[in-house]
Write a protein that holds these residues in place. Structure first.
Motif, PDB file in Angstrom:
ATOM      1  N   LEU A 257       0.830  -1.189   0.000  1.00  0.00           N
ATOM      2  CA  LEU A 257       0.000   0.000   0.000  1.00  0.00           C
ATOM      3  C   LEU A 257       0.873   1.251   0.000  1.00  0.00           C
ATOM      4  N   VAL A 258       0.625   2.127  -0.967  1.00  0.00           N
ATOM      5  CA  VAL A 258       1.356   3.396  -1.021  1.00  0.00           C
ATOM      6  C   VAL A 258       0.359   4.510  -0.781  1.00  0.00           C
ATOM      7  N   THR A 259       0.563   5.287   0.255  1.00  0.00           N
ATOM      8  CA  THR A 259      -0.409   6.328   0.575  1.00  0.00           C
ATOM      9  C   THR A 259       0.253   7.529   1.243  1.00  0.00           C
ATOM     10  N   ALA A 260      -0.434   8.664   1.159  1.00  0.00           N
ATOM     11  CA  ALA A 260       0.060   9.863   1.832  1.00  0.00           C
ATOM     12  C   ALA A 260      -0.657  10.063   3.160  1.00  0.00           C
ATOM     13  N   THR A 261      -1.793   9.427   3.322  1.00  0.00           N
ATOM     14  CA  THR A 261      -2.585   9.650   4.531  1.00  0.00           C
ATOM     15  C   THR A 261      -3.113   8.320   5.075  1.00  0.00           C
ATOM     16  N   PRO A 262      -2.251   7.513   5.693  1.00  0.00           N
ATOM     17  CA  PRO A 262      -2.749   6.252   6.257  1.00  0.00           C
ATOM     18  C   PRO A 262      -3.530   6.503   7.543  1.00  0.00           C
ATOM     19  N   SER A 263      -4.503   5.665   7.803  1.00  0.00           N
ATOM     20  CA  SER A 263      -5.234   5.805   9.059  1.00  0.00           C
ATOM     21  C   SER A 263      -4.339   5.305  10.197  1.00  0.00           C
ATOM     22  N   ILE A 264      -4.662   5.742  11.408  1.00  0.00           N
ATOM     23  CA  ILE A 264      -3.820   5.389  12.559  1.00  0.00           C
ATOM     24  C   ILE A 264      -3.819   3.875  12.770  1.00  0.00           C
ATOM     25  N   ASN A 265      -4.985   3.252  12.580  1.00  0.00           N
ATOM     26  CA  ASN A 265      -5.076   1.801  12.731  1.00  0.00           C
ATOM     27  C   ASN A 265      -4.129   1.083  11.805  1.00  0.00           C
ATOM     28  N   MET A 266      -4.193   1.514  10.526  1.00  0.00           N
ATOM     29  CA  MET A 266      -3.401   0.862   9.511  1.00  0.00           C
ATOM     30  C   MET A 266      -1.923   0.996   9.841  1.00  0.00           C
ATOM     31  N   GLN A 267      -1.552   2.228  10.236  1.00  0.00           N
ATOM     32  CA  GLN A 267      -0.169   2.519  10.551  1.00  0.00           C
ATOM     33  C   GLN A 267       0.329   1.610  11.670  1.00  0.00           C
TER      34      GLN A 267
END
Lengths: 446, 199
Positions: A257-267
């Motif tokens: 997953l490449v993202t600029a805004t991951p959710s805290i859970n995901m992180q």
């Protein structure tokens, strides 16, 4: 296996396709069925009495419509969620390939002579390690970090292990931009671009670039899926895309997953396994522009009374004096249309037929600025652009939306700064969160 | 609740009638509804038309008939209900579809439209040919042989009939249906067509 069957195998491997819509002859399909190479499944299944679309797996109850079917002479159910790909009802069937899947034995050669920054090189190596270990990975990169290049090496390794690779993104224009770039660096592999309205290729390809919706047409197909949503604003990693990814990849497949805004859970989830990379810097190495807040009380009333608030007028004049292009974000189309006549620049919105032309006009400097809603062209990397958000307190401007909007500013190498201002009728937590996050990203390196 | 056409979230305004009447499940947002244009003056003799065939209407009709999204018949449910309630004690007669074509489409769009509105209807006609009017040229249309036959349902000949159809272009379909009913002895026939292709 004869030629026709081989072609069917190439096309249908990993796919799940409506019966009767296959681009093949009836006789070929009948022969494949006889040899038990393909399998029919009901398009809408009933799991514990609840309908579930085999193609899009939509979980919402509202998308399934009961109607009296004249073909079956009884009540049937159809799915509205994926209706633009052709309607599927409970009396339709989907075809799957259950024989041996098609394979290719290309030895992909990565033809790319770019230079990585230190951060890019590190993340690229981390991704390769994850691919080798076959585990899912999260790349958290700020807007404009140069993330496509990071994927190249990882894709090369996945392809050389004879994996089937998919790059998924929510937007068609991203597919159109990415596919040729991948084709260029992997000249030995045919890169298949799949989006709504794309010509249907019947050959097998180990490397597919697809939109979320096209991913629905696959099942148990990919060993590795790269989800690129860093620039996919305003679509985030939404439920539909997540479901599509889970369905399209193999049971033991992995997601990058490449993202600029991951959710805290995901992180947190990815940090636990160590499969987490972070690039807090843009490729030019300058700080992200930090938004500033400016109060603009009762801006909606002022605009409705056909008055241009002084603060906005001053901000625009400032931009125009310096010869900088500017973007004004509005919370709703209605408000923008109402206020459009107060400004000397054109307005763009999602349904606008001349959207592309207007954005191009801004880039070429034919117009001084643009009024826009949250849905804006992705390719809007305009050098020296200045951004103002009007009514930043509106519910539509979430923290991640505001971060992405701020990310439009200062993307050019020679001028990595710019003004990003949130005009507001009261500061919201989302605005604070956005500013805090940008400050945190800047502090991470300093 | 979401708009049937654009899928945007619509806030339903709470009213007393809304509170006491059966809750409506399907809604359309105001901006989608505003794209449909009403007929300003009737372009066909003896045919009452309601909407103009504009871009939004073409889109809607295409979604209903060819994408087979049966539920969007509910967009005009209130409108059709109101229209049909004007004809008191009348029998609503929809233009039928050929059974083979109906099976292929899985539903008859006129029936679905009327059912969505909760309007009772009676089929008095049967379609005899499977070819569609929209694929023919103007001359072909006007010279075509009979498209309909009367079915077995018997009514008093002085019954007030209202023929309804979705769209009128040259008016051939309606003329044929009208003639068949008239030949059978019905004296009081009115025509209501939803969309007018002429401006």
């Amino acid at each position: 296996m004869n030629d026709e069957l081989a072609r069917l195998q190439q096309f249908l491997s990993g796919r799940i396709w409506p019966a009767g819509k296959l681009p093949f002859d009836e006789s070929v399909i009948a022969k494949a069925k006889e040899r038990q190479l393909i399998d029919d499944v009901q398009a809408i299944e009933f799991l514990k009495g609840k309908p579930s679309c085999r193609r899009c797996r939509c979980a919402s109850f509202d998308t399934y419509i009961r109607y009296y079917c004249a073909k079956c002479d009884k009540i049937c159910v159809y799915c509205r969620n994926c209706i633009q790909m052709g309607r599927l009802a409970s009396c339709d069937t989907l075809v799957r390939w259950i024989g041996a899947t098609a394979t290719t034995d290309v030895k992909p050669k990565l033809q790319w002579q770019g230079q990585f920054t230190a951060a890019q090189a590190r993340v690229s190596q981390e991704l390769i390690d994850s691919v080798r270990a076959k585990r899912s990975h999260l790349v958290h990169a700020v807007c404009g970090a140069g993330k496509t290049e990071i994927l190249f090496a990882a894709i090369e390794i996945a392809l050389s292990m004879n994996w089937r690779v998919c790059v998924a993104t929510p937007r068609t224009d991203v597919v159109l931009e990415l596919a040729p770039r991948f084709q260029q660096v992997f000249p030995d592999v045919t890169v298949q671009a799949l989006y709504g309205g794309a010509p249907l290729a019947t050959s097998y390809s180990p490397f597919i670039v697809a939109t979320t919706h096209q991913l629905f047409r696959f099942e148990d197909a990919f060993d590795i899926i790269f989800v690129d949503e860093a620039d996919a604003f305003p679509y985030t990693f939404d439920v539909a895309l997540q479901q599509a990814v889970v369905k399209a990849r193999k049971q033991d497949g992995v997601t990058m997953l490449v993202t600029a805004t991951p959710s805290i859970n995901m992180q947190a989830q990815f940090q636990k396994t160590g499969a987490y990379s972070f690039i807090p810097r843009r490729f030019h190495g300058a700080d992200l522009p930090v938004p500033r807040f400016a109060s603009l009380w009762f801006y909606d009333k002022q605009l409705q009374m056909n008055r241009l608030p002084k603060k906005i007028a001053r901000w625009i004049k400032n931009c125009e004096d310096k010869g900088q292009p500017y973007l004004l974000f509005f919370p709703t189309i209605a408000l923008m249309k109402q206020a459009a006549h107060l400004f000397s620049v054109p307005a763009v919105y999602a349904e606008d037929a001349e959207r592309k032309e207007k954005v191009l006009a801004l880039r070429n400097g034919e117009v001084a600025g643009l009024l826009t809603t949250t849905i804006l062209e992705r390719g809007i990397t305009i050098p020296r652009v200045q951004v103002a958000v009007i009514g930043a307190e509106s519910a539509i401007f979430t923290a991640s939306a505001l971060i992405q909007i701020s990310g439009r500013v200062g993307r050019a190498q020679h001028e990595p700064t710019g003004d990003i201002v949130f005009f507001h009728h009261g500061v919201t937590r989302e605005m604070d969160a956005a500013k805090r996050e940008i400050l945190r990203l800047n502090a991470e390196v300093n | 609740m979401r708009c049937l056409l654009c899928d945007r979230v619509v806030e339903k305004i709470e009213t007393w009638t809304g509170l006491f009447s059966r809750r409506q499940k399907w809604t359309t947002c105001a901006s989608c509804m505003a794209k449909f244009e009403r007929v300003s003056e009737q372009a066909y003799e003896g045919i009452r038309t309601i909407y103009v065939y504009n871009e939004a209407m073409r889109d809607w009709l295409h979604r209903l008939k060819f994408s087979q999204d049966a539920i969007i018949a509910h967009v005009f449910a209130d409108e059709i209900k109101k229209l049909c309630s004007h004809y008191k004690k009348a029998v609503i007669v929809p233009i039928p579809m050929h059974p083979a074509k109906k099976r292929a489409r899985t539903f008859a769009h006129m029936d679905v439209l009327l059912e969505a509105a909760g309007v009772r209807y009676t089929h008095l006609l049967e379609k005899t040919t499977t070819d569609t009017q929209s694929q023919k040229s103007r001359v072909e249309r006007e010279n075509s042989a009979t498209l309909f036959t009367r079915n077995a349902i018997q009514l008093r000949k002085d019954t007030h009939l209202v023929l309804v159809d979705d769209i009128v272009t040259t008016g051939t379909t309606i003329r044929h249906a009208h003639e068949v009913l008239k030949r059978d002895g019905f004296t009081h026939i009115e025509v209501l067509v939803f969309i007018s292709a002429r401006k």
